[in-house]
Design an enzyme around this catalytic site. Structure first.
Site, mmCIF file in Angstrom:
data_model
loop_
_atom_site.group_PDB
_atom_site.id
_atom_site.type_symbol
_atom_site.label_atom_id
_atom_site.label_comp_id
_atom_site.label_asym_id
_atom_site.label_seq_id
_atom_site.Cartn_x
_atom_site.Cartn_y
_atom_site.Cartn_z
ATOM 1 C CD GLU A 194 -11.600 3.443 6.505
ATOM 2 O OE1 GLU A 194 -12.481 4.077 5.923
ATOM 3 O OE2 GLU A 194 -10.625 2.931 5.898
ATOM 4 C CE LYS A 234 -3.875 -1.558 2.839
ATOM 5 N NZ LYS A 234 -4.546 -1.222 4.115
ATOM 6 N N GLY A 285 -8.665 6.240 -1.554
ATOM 7 C CA GLY A 285 -9.574 5.947 -2.666
ATOM 8 C C GLY A 285 -9.226 4.651 -3.385
ATOM 9 N N GLY A 286 -8.591 3.729 -2.659
ATOM 10 C CA GLY A 286 -8.263 2.422 -3.242
ATOM 11 C C GLY A 286 -7.094 2.448 -4.213
ATOM 12 N NE ARG A 291 -11.738 11.659 3.788
ATOM 13 C CZ ARG A 291 -12.453 10.562 3.597
ATOM 14 N NH1 ARG A 291 -13.737 10.566 3.919
ATOM 15 N NH2 ARG A 291 -11.939 9.461 3.094
ATOM 16 C CE LYS A 327 -1.179 -13.892 6.150
ATOM 17 N NZ LYS A 327 -0.301 -14.822 5.444
ATOM 18 C CE1 TYR A 328 -6.539 -8.483 -0.063
ATOM 19 C CE2 TYR A 328 -6.774 -10.865 -0.299
ATOM 20 C CZ TYR A 328 -7.258 -9.582 -0.494
ATOM 21 O OH TYR A 328 -8.464 -9.396 -1.101
HETATM 22 P P1 ADP Z 1 -7.821 3.547 1.009
HETATM 23 O O1 ADP Z 1 -7.145 4.506 1.940
HETATM 24 O O2 ADP Z 1 -7.279 3.610 -0.389
HETATM 25 O O3 ADP Z 1 -9.307 3.577 1.086
HETATM 26 P P2 ADP Z 1 -7.652 1.296 2.868
HETATM 27 O O4 ADP Z 1 -6.360 1.017 3.522
HETATM 28 O O5 ADP Z 1 -8.683 2.015 3.678
HETATM 29 O O6 ADP Z 1 -7.371 2.084 1.498
HETATM 30 O O7 ADP Z 1 -8.282 -0.055 2.318
HETATM 31 C C1 ADP Z 1 -9.404 -0.052 1.440
HETATM 32 C C2 ADP Z 1 -9.944 -1.458 1.306
HETATM 33 O O8 ADP Z 1 -8.956 -2.340 0.787
HETATM 34 C C3 ADP Z 1 -10.386 -2.109 2.606
HETATM 35 O O9 ADP Z 1 -11.676 -1.736 2.987
HETATM 36 C C4 ADP Z 1 -10.278 -3.592 2.257
HETATM 37 O O10 ADP Z 1 -11.384 -4.010 1.485
HETATM 38 C C5 ADP Z 1 -9.050 -3.631 1.375
HETATM 39 N N1 ADP Z 1 -7.846 -3.909 2.208
HETATM 40 C C6 ADP Z 1 -6.990 -2.999 2.727
HETATM 41 N N2 ADP Z 1 -6.008 -3.591 3.444
HETATM 42 C C7 ADP Z 1 -6.249 -4.927 3.397
HETATM 43 C C8 ADP Z 1 -5.606 -6.097 3.960
HETATM 44 N N3 ADP Z 1 -4.503 -6.003 4.696
HETATM 45 N N4 ADP Z 1 -6.163 -7.312 3.704
HETATM 46 C C9 ADP Z 1 -7.290 -7.424 2.955
HETATM 47 N N5 ADP Z 1 -7.924 -6.374 2.399
HETATM 48 C C10 ADP Z 1 -7.436 -5.133 2.612
#
Ligand code: ADP
Length: 447
Positions: free
Chosen positions: A275, A158, A164-165, A292, A201-202
């Protein structure tokens, strides 16, 4: 109380803020880009100032123009809404330097939480569970691979500055990790100007559960329960509900306390969202804090009876929270659907254009937050979300019934929308049983 607030945003959230201000007898100033001359927020505010051409970087993201508009109109506070400058710490700092109250946390608080790998470090220091992974950011792909080998594949890399994904990739082995590191960091560089990455970790098939926080300037911090935002497409939320079908009262209490602790760790103030990912054995992990108001805030408003935008304004004004955790009761059930101008059968391609006919649902406990009207031209420049349909009822089953009836009345002609897609989603058996996680939509679409 402030006598005039400038709203540094557009669309439904700008309209939502104007309405709250009006109820509080506060004058409003809208800012708008050239393409938004006929937009609803431009028309509804007491005053409106054009701040430049359509591209956001020349208008809604231009700090100098927005501050000038506030000074010229004598606005003594700015509400940033979500997106645009809402998480820009420099903007919050410039507001304060110009003696304009920024309705939100301080720039320093944003810096501490906005960078996702730094936020992870802060959480670890405060004994808040985070997804296993790198301590903070990684220096290079080799370090990412080393950590992945320790924690085991699959992993997700990440961008520290991500949102925003974007800037996120899953890797199942080291070859994939080398490749995805390259693409994800390049994406992060171009989207956020920062290619710092970290590794987690996923977690397979988790729920996305987030807690709404409100904190005043005097250390009083409460949570307003959770929102289940597991219905996602490409890590972007599509439907949100509160309470979550996966959360017991006991787990809510536990996660809520951790969320409050996370906010208190940085003396957070104003509205924010903590979150978590929740796995099917009840373990939960912090992923990030949004500093926010969120798109999905209405579901929390419906089940708590608390107006979050008014709450933000009161807190920024220096008011004390006049309730504590024990006074917050979660009652009934609320669900929100995001209505987008897009075409699900063409890869969800945005569908801007003229709205030739419009009928929006209404009725008891049916709420539509929107800024569109018949004859409105949806510009191609911004986000494709055109409305949020929110319903409230005594329990989940009744809320789904009401949602079915309401969405059946929602008619938008002239552009494509995801209304039919949402209809199919809420009539899926697994959704009806409350049995879904973040991979649900992907599988749903393969059927
Ligand atoms: P963003 O800041 O881009 O919204 P997030 O870190 O909040 O990203 O993650 C967005 C989404 O991605 C989560 O709601 C989840 O569905 C998926 N995700 C993020 N981290 C993980 C993880 N470690 N394992 C599985 N899914 C993840």
């Amino acid at each position: 109380m402030f006598n005039k607030i400038l709203i540094a945003n557009r669309g439904e959230i700008a309209v939502r803020i104007i309405r709250a201000c009006r109820e509080m007898n506060i004058q409003t100033v809208a800012v708008y880009s050239e393409i938004d001359k006929e937009a609803l927020h431009t028309q509804l505010a007491d005053e409106a100032i054009c701040i430049g051409p359509a591209p956001a970087k020349d208008s809604y993201l231009d700090i100098k123009k927005i501050i000038s508009a506030a000074i010229v109109t004598g606005a003594n506070a700015i509400h940033p809404g979500f997106g645009f400058l809402s998480e820009n710490s420099k903007f919050a700092k410039v507001c304060e330097e110009c003696n304009i109250t920024f309705i939100g946390p301080t720039g320093d608080m944003m810096d501490r939480m906005g960078n996702k790998s730094k936020a992870r470090e802060t959480m670890v220091e405060n004994n808040i569970p985070v997804v296993p992974g790198s301590e903070g950011a990684v220096a290079n792909v080799e370090e990412a691979v080393k950590i992945a080998e320790e924690i085991g594949y699959p992993v997700i890399i990440k961008a520290s500055a991500g949102g925003g994904g974007r800037g996120m990739r899953i890797a199942n082995d080291s070859d994939e990790l080398y490749n995805s590191y390259k693409t994800a960091s390049a994406e992060a560089k171009s989207a956020f100007g920062d290619d710092t990455m970290y590794v987690e970790k996923y977690i397979t098939n988790p729920r996305h559960i987030e807690f709404q926080i409100l904190a005043d300037n005097y250390g009083n911090t409460v949570h307003l329960g959770e929102r289940d935002c597991s219905m996602q497409r490409r890590h972007q939320k599509v439907l949100e509900e509160s309470p979550s079908a996966a959360i017991t009262d006991e787990l809510r209490k536990k996660m809520g306390e951790v969320a409050v602790k996370a906010a208190k760790a940085i003396n957070y103030r104003n509205a924010g969202t903590v979150e978590f990912l929740l796995n099917d054995t009840g373990e939960f992990y912090f992923i990030e804090m949004n500093t926010r108001i969120q798109v999905e805030h209405p579901v929390t408003e419906m089940v708590t009876g608390i107006d979050l935008i008014k709450g933000q304004i009161q807190i920024a004004n220096g008011d004390k929270l006049d309730y504590s955790q024990k006074d917050i009761n979660i009652k009934g059930h609320a669900i929100e659907l995001r209505i987008n101008a897009e075409n699900p059968s063409k890869g969800f391609r945005p569908s801007p254009g003229d709205i030739s006919f419009l009928h929006m649902p209404s009725g008891k406990d049916i709420r539509v937050d929107s800024a569109i009207y018949c004859g409105y031209k949806i510009p191609p420049t911004y986000d494709s979300m055109i409305a949020k349909l929110i319903v409230f009822d005594k329990d989940r089953k009744s809320a789904i019934k009401k949602l079915n009836s309401a969405i059946g009345e929602f008619i938008v002609e002239g552009v494509d929308t995801n209304i039919d897609f949402q209809y199919e989603l809420i009539n899926d058996d697994s959704f009806i049983r409350g049995n879904y996680n973040t991979s649900f939509i992907e599988k749903f679409m393969e059927r």
